[in-house]
Design a protein around this motif. Structure first.
Motif, short mmCIF file in Angstrom:
data_model
loop_
_atom_site.label_atom_id
_atom_site.label_comp_id
_atom_site.label_asym_id
_atom_site.label_seq_id
_atom_site.Cartn_x
_atom_site.Cartn_y
_atom_site.Cartn_z
N VAL A 33 37.85 27.87 35.18
CA VAL A 33 37.05 27.13 36.16
C VAL A 33 36.56 25.83 35.51
O VAL A 33 35.94 25.89 34.45
N TYR A 34 36.85 24.72 36.13
CA TYR A 34 36.38 23.44 35.60
C TYR A 34 34.99 23.13 36.13
O TYR A 34 34.72 23.36 37.32
N LEU A 35 34.12 22.57 35.29
CA LEU A 35 32.81 22.15 35.79
C LEU A 35 33.00 20.99 36.76
O LEU A 35 32.28 20.86 37.74
N TYR A 36 34.03 20.18 36.52
CA TYR A 36 34.35 19.10 37.44
C TYR A 36 34.89 19.70 38.74
O TYR A 36 35.93 20.36 38.75
N GLY A 37 34.11 19.56 39.77
CA GLY A 37 34.49 20.09 41.09
C GLY A 37 34.15 21.55 41.28
O GLY A 37 34.37 22.11 42.35
N GLY A 38 33.61 22.24 40.20
CA GLY A 38 33.35 23.68 40.34
C GLY A 38 34.66 24.36 40.75
O GLY A 38 34.68 25.27 41.57
N GLN A 39 35.76 23.88 40.16
CA GLN A 39 37.09 24.21 40.67
C GLN A 39 37.85 25.20 39.79
O GLN A 39 38.06 24.95 38.60
N VAL A 40 38.25 26.32 40.41
CA VAL A 40 39.17 27.23 39.73
C VAL A 40 40.51 26.51 39.64
O VAL A 40 41.01 26.00 40.64
N ILE A 41 41.06 26.43 38.44
CA ILE A 41 42.32 25.72 38.26
C ILE A 41 43.44 26.69 37.91
O ILE A 41 44.56 26.56 38.37
N PHE A 42 43.14 27.69 37.13
CA PHE A 42 44.16 28.66 36.75
C PHE A 42 43.69 30.07 37.08
O PHE A 42 42.52 30.39 36.89
N TRP A 43 44.60 30.87 37.60
CA TRP A 43 44.36 32.30 37.82
C TRP A 43 45.65 32.99 37.44
O TRP A 43 46.69 32.71 38.03
N GLU A 44 45.57 33.82 36.41
CA GLU A 44 46.78 34.47 35.90
C GLU A 44 46.63 35.97 36.00
O GLU A 44 45.54 36.51 35.77
N ASN A 45 47.72 36.65 36.33
CA ASN A 45 47.66 38.12 36.36
C ASN A 45 47.91 38.69 34.96
O ASN A 45 48.10 37.94 34.00
N GLU A 46 47.94 40.01 34.86
CA GLU A 46 48.04 40.63 33.53
C GLU A 46 49.40 40.38 32.88
O GLU A 46 49.58 40.61 31.69
N TYR A 47 50.35 39.86 33.67
CA TYR A 47 51.67 39.53 33.08
C TYR A 47 51.72 38.06 32.74
O TYR A 47 52.79 37.48 32.55
N SER A 139 37.56 40.78 39.13
CA SER A 139 37.33 42.23 39.12
C SER A 139 38.16 42.82 37.98
O SER A 139 39.10 42.16 37.50
N PRO A 140 37.86 44.03 37.56
CA PRO A 140 38.63 44.65 36.47
C PRO A 140 40.14 44.66 36.77
O PRO A 140 40.96 44.58 35.86
N THR A 141 40.49 44.68 38.05
CA THR A 141 41.94 44.71 38.38
C THR A 141 42.47 43.31 38.66
O THR A 141 43.59 43.14 39.12
N ILE A 293 40.43 37.19 46.76
CA ILE A 293 41.89 37.27 46.83
C ILE A 293 42.37 38.34 45.87
O ILE A 293 41.90 38.40 44.73
N SER A 294 43.27 39.18 46.35
CA SER A 294 43.91 40.11 45.43
C SER A 294 45.41 40.03 45.62
O SER A 294 45.88 39.57 46.66
N VAL A 295 46.11 40.42 44.59
CA VAL A 295 47.57 40.40 44.66
C VAL A 295 48.06 41.83 44.74
O VAL A 295 47.66 42.66 43.94
N VAL A 296 48.84 42.12 45.78
CA VAL A 296 49.40 43.46 45.89
C VAL A 296 50.92 43.34 45.91
O VAL A 296 51.46 42.43 46.54
N PRO A 297 51.59 44.22 45.17
CA PRO A 297 53.06 44.14 45.21
C PRO A 297 53.50 44.41 46.65
O PRO A 297 52.91 45.22 47.34
#
Ligand code: TA6
Length: 313
Positions: A33-47, A139-141, A293-297
């Motif tokens: 999360v960047y302080l500039y814009g309060g913006q989430v920039i990257f979200w990566e899964n466990e892979y 979340s943990p998942t 948001i969650s990712v489900v196969p």
């Protein structure tokens, strides 16, 4: 697959020079999360797979908003009104909220609280005192949860109105293979047809050309199915009735300087919002809204849904 402790770290990004918070959940999922814009920039899964789109032509230089991730559009959506397009929150510097008011218990032990308040410069364009608290949690998942708490701190007794959108750039494998379920039969405002109010006819939203719509009074849960990637994003929302949807397609993409021409094939903007009706807050009042948001196969194929997913809608 890591099994370590959840952690939150504040670092300066080597490439952009901007300050960011790096959240790592126990199972290896992470968010930046960047302080500039309060913006989430990257979200990566466990892979270590990136789940959000960031344009390779994105500018990380204020006052330009960063083209990608999750932009916070506040207190305006679009260019209706006196402010710049999508308001000022996405190109202002937020700070870490050192003493956030107590937060309803959530499943996450991996979160960061940011805050944006009026500044002399912002007061000139929007004459209101406010506190915008944003909690970004993993979340943990690996579910990504953004919760906003907006308070009117005007001392002059004045109420204010606002619109908010979590303008979320999803990374997809091929836009023409993506479908959205949950928006069927809804009314929407078509920004390509001077905001004409129309009704969704299809049994799912699919993509064959430029789309710029706001779906009104959408259900609390919609799903974005990336057929090629066999991946489904489940978007859940609270306190925000509408859903914005945008893909510039080829021609419009050519007109956007911080967007590479072919990138429209790999992104889709979807986000919880309140566009049709602004929210009014009187002094002392606080509003809360949330997007998860969650990712489900997914094993969606040839019109047949995986029963496992159906019951979740
Ligand atoms: O999501 C809808 C929209 O308002 C589109 O009309 C398009 O302009 C998009 O947002 C991107 O806006 P931006 O100001 O980031 O270029």
């Amino acid at each position: 697959m890591a099994g370590g402790e959840a952690s939150v770290e504040r670092v300066k990004d080597g490439a952009t020079g901007l300050e960011k918070l790096v959240l790592r959940a126990a199972h290896g999922c992470s968010v930046e999360v960047y302080l500039y814009g309060g913006q989430v920039i990257f979200w990566e899964n466990e892979y270590r797979e990136q789940l959000l789109f960031v344009s390779r032509k994105a500018s990380f230089k204020p006052p330009k908003a960063i083209r990608g991730g999750i932009q916070i559009c506040f207190p305006q959506f679009g260019n209706h009104g006196v402010l710049e397009q999508h308001g000022f929150a996405r190109n202002r510097l937020w700070s870490v909220d050192e003493s956030p008011p107590p937060f309803p218990a959530t499943a996450s032990n991996c979160h960061i609280d940011l805050i944006l308040k009026q500044s002399p410069e912002v007061l000139k364009i929007w004459p209101h005192s406010f506190e915008f608290r944003l909690r970004v949690a993993l979340s943990p998942t690996g579910d990504l949860m953004l919760t906003s708490r907006i308070k009117n701190t005007n001392a002059d007794g004045k109420p204010f109105k606002f619109r908010l959108s979590y303008h979320t750039y999803f990374l997809v494998s091929d836009i023409s293979e993506v479908r959205i379920e949950g928006l069927e039969t809804l009314d929407y405002l078509d920004n390509l047809q001077s905001e004409d109010r129309r009704t969704e006819q299809g049994d799912a939203v699919v993509f064959e050309s430029e789309v710029d719509k706001v779906y009104l009074s959408a259900p609390p849960k919609i799903v974005i199915i990336d057929h090629d990637k066999k991946r489904t994003f489940e978007l859940r929302k609270e306190g925000l009735p509408d859903v914005v949807l945008w893909n510039p397609w080829d021609m419009k993409a050519k007109t956007i300087p911080d967007f590479a021409e072919e990138e429209y094939k790999r992104m889709l903007c979807v986000g919880a919002a309140n566009v049709e009706k602004p929210i009014t807050l009187r002094p002392g009042e606080e509003w809360q809204g949330r997007q998860e948001i969650s990712v489900v196969p997914s094993s969606y194929s040839s019109g047949q849904w995986d029963p496992e997913i159906i019951h979740r809608i």
